[in-house]
Enzyme design. Structure first.
Site, short mmCIF file in Angstrom:
data_model
loop_
_atom_site.label_atom_id
_atom_site.label_comp_id
_atom_site.label_asym_id
_atom_site.label_seq_id
_atom_site.Cartn_x
_atom_site.Cartn_y
_atom_site.Cartn_z
N ASP A 191 1.30 -0.89 -0.18
CA ASP A 191 -0.25 0.13 0.21
C ASP A 191 0.55 1.56 -0.09
O ASP A 191 1.84 1.33 0.88
CB ASP A 191 -0.70 -0.01 1.31
CG ASP A 191 -1.91 0.98 1.27
OD1 ASP A 191 -2.52 1.08 0.51
OD2 ASP A 191 -2.06 1.28 1.95
N ASP A 194 -0.90 -0.82 6.28
CA ASP A 194 -1.02 -0.69 7.16
C ASP A 194 -2.12 -0.53 8.07
O ASP A 194 -3.27 0.05 9.09
CB ASP A 194 -0.30 0.65 7.94
CG ASP A 194 -0.70 1.84 7.20
OD1 ASP A 194 -1.28 1.77 6.13
OD2 ASP A 194 -0.82 2.88 7.83
N ASP A 211 -6.97 -2.70 4.07
CA ASP A 211 -5.72 -3.87 4.24
C ASP A 211 -5.86 -4.96 4.17
O ASP A 211 -5.21 -5.91 3.57
CB ASP A 211 -4.07 -3.14 4.58
CG ASP A 211 -4.46 -2.04 3.17
OD1 ASP A 211 -4.73 -2.04 2.76
OD2 ASP A 211 -2.92 -1.07 2.95
#
Length: 763
Positions: free
Chosen positions: A308, A507, A511
């Site tokens: 990400d 994080d 996700d």
């Protein structure tokens, strides 16, 4: 239970050793009957312990490889080979004790995390500090952390604090945190007592989440151990067939006993789990908690990395990028008004403003009569002036919009980020541009991951495509996928798993599905019971992507050593079994040889507990990376002064140009040039030996020379301006030089900070 098992194994070891020696002494003194009785007495408890182990293994549907030792001792006793039975018993007992020692040493980092868990908290009750159970702490409680104590829950500091975060992060340096900054449970107070406000319950805090993950990792049997069990089942069958075949071919039951002795116990069952657990423990020491042996093995085999952007490649929080000012307004004044008013708000943008002001050493004033409009901005009084900060729409409703605001809004649309506009007494005086900046360690981490064999790097983000492509181009990733929903990320991970073992780093809560779907999900930073940490297979306890590089290196080394243990254990034992089947190795000698094989395999497995980084520690260079970064932050106003002068130069009159250039040259002489000279004369000589080569920092020193040359040319330009003012050509030349100087200094500072950060990583 671990203490009980260790105590039993120690008793078995001491008992078998003493009875073996005592029996030998009796036989030497002519008391053969007593000596043989002592050997039987020493072997029988070990035989009973093996019977219990085999029953437990069969109940758990695992291969009971201890059956070989059980058969060997039982057969030796049945044949009257009491000395062989005693020697085999000693071998088995010493192997069990050695395995317990190796497992305890391999788990020591994880065990340390559990043993240091805080038990109570000091809470303010009726004006007094009272010790309370952790379960009684609630968000909003005021807590005291005494010197040497651990923070019991996550929260916010009300005082400055010196913290030892090594238990969570592996960083040995003491960290200074300011009032208003967050603190995580489990960190140790390395300074004076401080107060904090609880932000979460104990069970939802960082350390509780770490404890749960460690306990899960200790309960799980790694696939390497299960793989060893499968090999062990095959090995048991092979041993029994070879023992039976030698008995059938020669008619000598002693041959079968000799084969069983050298096959007992199978050393790969001892070595492989030790190597895997050593790897997990070593990762914990470096700030990466892996939940089990399965995740470690998959991490060692990974070739594809998804990550990400926000919070993973970037810091996940707004940071000061630049300050835009109205004419005749200083950047420090804009930031002082904005940060002073922002003190009255708990918003993350407000925290970014106050932290930026502290980094620059700007003294803040106390605000009053503050009114906050959620999602829009603040207004109130600072030093007798009416101040408003917030979005353009909010501030422009309270003050006339400035001509430069449209250009700033357009730039933000191109590059992403946000801007906090500032108005004082009805006049828009400037704006503070904030951006979620790349982590300092991100470019280096991605380079090192490529070197470790991660050949496909894919960035997933919900940001606009143009912003995502810009970040991807800077990092040189293989692929960029923008405007991704959680479902899109999940599908991308599932498709990539057909091409190789996939790591996903993220994080946020969004996700979590992708982290769970990946072969190895890695969460950035432990956040208690956060969905991302719970769904992940591994958690980086410190928000540094380069710790993933350490994890990959450790995992690959641990797996390589585990495979060595399998090959070594089975190969040596197979060779010894063949020698025994051919009659070249009697039972007693075979038992001694097998003991040596066990020790060799376990010592080899314990190599996985050692991890030496490729570069030396920063202490060898005596480099204070945080101080050097703070010096760069203090240079930010000078860089803004350079940029502002370059922008405003065409609008100034002759006297204004001369005065502005003189002021800038004075700032360069007082602040920028001394800093660069100190780096060249003091910092670089200490760094150079660590980097190797004759002159590893030549390129960095060349940047210093370029900065010196540009500053000298700027002085010459200022001196050449005549009484009538600068010509158009002189203005253009000065503008080009100013823009170039700002770009070179910013790039050079960024390169130095990445270098300092890399050195800091080796602490």
């Amino acid at each position: 239970m671990p203490r009980i098992r260790l105590s039993v194994d120690l008793v078995l070891l001491l008992g078998s050793a003493l009875t073996l020696m005592a029996g030998g002494a009796c036989v030497a003194l002519g008391m053969g009957t007593l000596g043989r009785a002592l050997w039987v007495a020493g072997a029988s408890p070990v035989l009973l312990a093996l019977t219990i182990s085999i029953g437990k293994a069969l109940f758990e549907r695992r291969a009971g490889v201890d059956i070989l030792a059980w058969l060997a001792i039982g057969l030796a006793l049945a044949l009257g080979e009491t000395l062989a039975a005693a020697v085999i018993a000693l071998m088995v007992a010493s192997g069990r004790a050695l395995e317990q020692y190796a497992q305890r040493r391999a788990r020591r980092e994880m065990t340390a995390l559990l043993s240091r868990a805080p038990r109570v908290a000091m809470r303010l009750e009726d004006g007094q500090w009272q010790p309370v159970a952790l379960d009684a702490v609630h968000p909003g409680d005021r807590l005291l952390v005494r010197s040497g104590d651990c923070a019991a829950v996550d929260g916010t500091l009300t005082d400055a604090a010196q913290l030892d975060e090594s238990m969570l992060t592996g960083e040995s340096a003491i960290v200074l945190r300011q009032a208003g900054q967050s603190v995580r449970s489990g960190v140790v107070n390395a300074g004076s007592p401080f107060e904090m406000v609880a932000g979460a319950r104990a069970q939802d805090s960082t350390y509780a989440g770490i404890v749960r993950m460690v306990e899960a990792a200790q309960r799980e049997r790694g696939p390497s151990a299960r793989l060893a069990d499968r090999y062990g089942a095959f090995f048991v069958l092979l041993s029994l067939m070879l023992a039976g075949g030698s008995w059938w071919a020669t008619g000598e039951l002693a041959r079968a006993l000799a084969v069983l002795v050298v096959a007992t116990p199978c050393p790969l069952i001892l070595g492989v789990p030790v190597a895997i657990v050593s790897g997990i423990s070593n990762c914990a020491k470096r700030g990466m908690l892996i939940k089990g042996g399965g995740a470690l093995e998959r991490l060692a085999q990974a070739s594809i990395l998804f990550f990400d952007k926000t919070g993973t490649l970037t810091g996940g929080r707004a940071r000061l990028a630049s300050i835009h000012c109205a004419p005749n307004t200083r950047p420090d004044a804009v930031l002082r008004f904005a940060a002073s008013l922002a003190q009255a708000s708990g918003h993350v943008i407000s925290e970014a403003l106050t932290l930026a002001a502290r980094e620059r050493g700007i003294g803040l004033l106390a605000p009053s009569a503050v009114e906050e409009t959620a999602g829009a901005g603040l207004r109130g009084q600072v030093d007798g002036a009416n101040v408003a900060i917030g979005s353009f729409a909010y501030v422009s409703s309270l003050a006339a919009s400035a001509p430069w605001s449209e250009d700033l809004l357009r730039d933000i649309g191109y590059e992403g980020g946000a801007a906090v506009f500032v108005a004082v007494d009805g006049e828009m005086i400037g704006a503070v541009r904030l951006a979620d900046q790349l982590r300092m360690d991100t470019p280096r981490a991605l380079r090192l991951l490529r070197r470790e064999g991660i050949d496909r790097l894919v960035m997933l983000t919900g940001d606009r495509d143009d912003v995502a492509q810009s970040v991807g181009a800077m990092l040189g990733v293989t692929e960029v996928r923008a405007e991704q929903t959680p479902a899109d990320k999940l599908h991308a991970i599932e498709a990539a798993r057909r091409d190789g073992v996939v790591i996903m780093v993220g994080d946020g809560v969004n996700d979590a599905p992708a982290l769970a779907a990946a072969d190895v999900g890695v969460a950035m930073g432990a956040r208690g019971a956060a969905a991302s940490a719970e769904a992940a297979d591994a958690v980086l306890l410190v928000d540094r992507l380069d710790r993933l590089v350490d994890g990959v290196r450790i995992a690959r080394r641990a797996r390589r050593i585990a495979v060595q243990c399998v090959v070594m254990g089975m190969g040596l034992s197979a060779g010894a079994m063949i020698a025994a089947a051919l009659g070249w190795l009697p039972p007693v000698a075979g038992a001694m040889l097998q003991e040596a094989i066990d020790v060799l395999v376990i010592v080899n497995a314990l190599r996985a507990a050692r991890f030496h980084r490729a570069a030396p520690a920063r202490e060898l260079a005596n480099i204070d990376a945080e101080r050097l970064k703070a010096e760069h932050a203090a240079l930010a106003p000078v860089l803004e002064q350079i940029r502002a002068l370059a922008d405003d130069l065409p609008e100034l009159d002759g006297a204004g140009v001369a005065n502005a250039l003189t002021a800038l040259n004075d700032a360069l002489d007082r602040r920028l040039l001394p800093h660069e000279r100190a780096d060249d004369e003091q910092v670089y000589p200490r760094l150079a030996p660590l980097l190797g080569g004759d002159d590893p920092l030549a390129a960095m020193s060349s940047a210093h020379r370029e900065i010196y040359g540009m500053a000298r040319r700027l002085k010459q330009m200022a001196g050449n301006i005549g009484a009538a003012g600068p010509t158009l050509g002189q203005v253009r030349d000065a503008q080009r030089l100013l823009y170039g100087l700002e770009a070179v200094v910013r790039l050079h500072c960024a390169q130095e900070e990445e270098l300092f950060h890399a050195v800091d990583a080796y602490a």
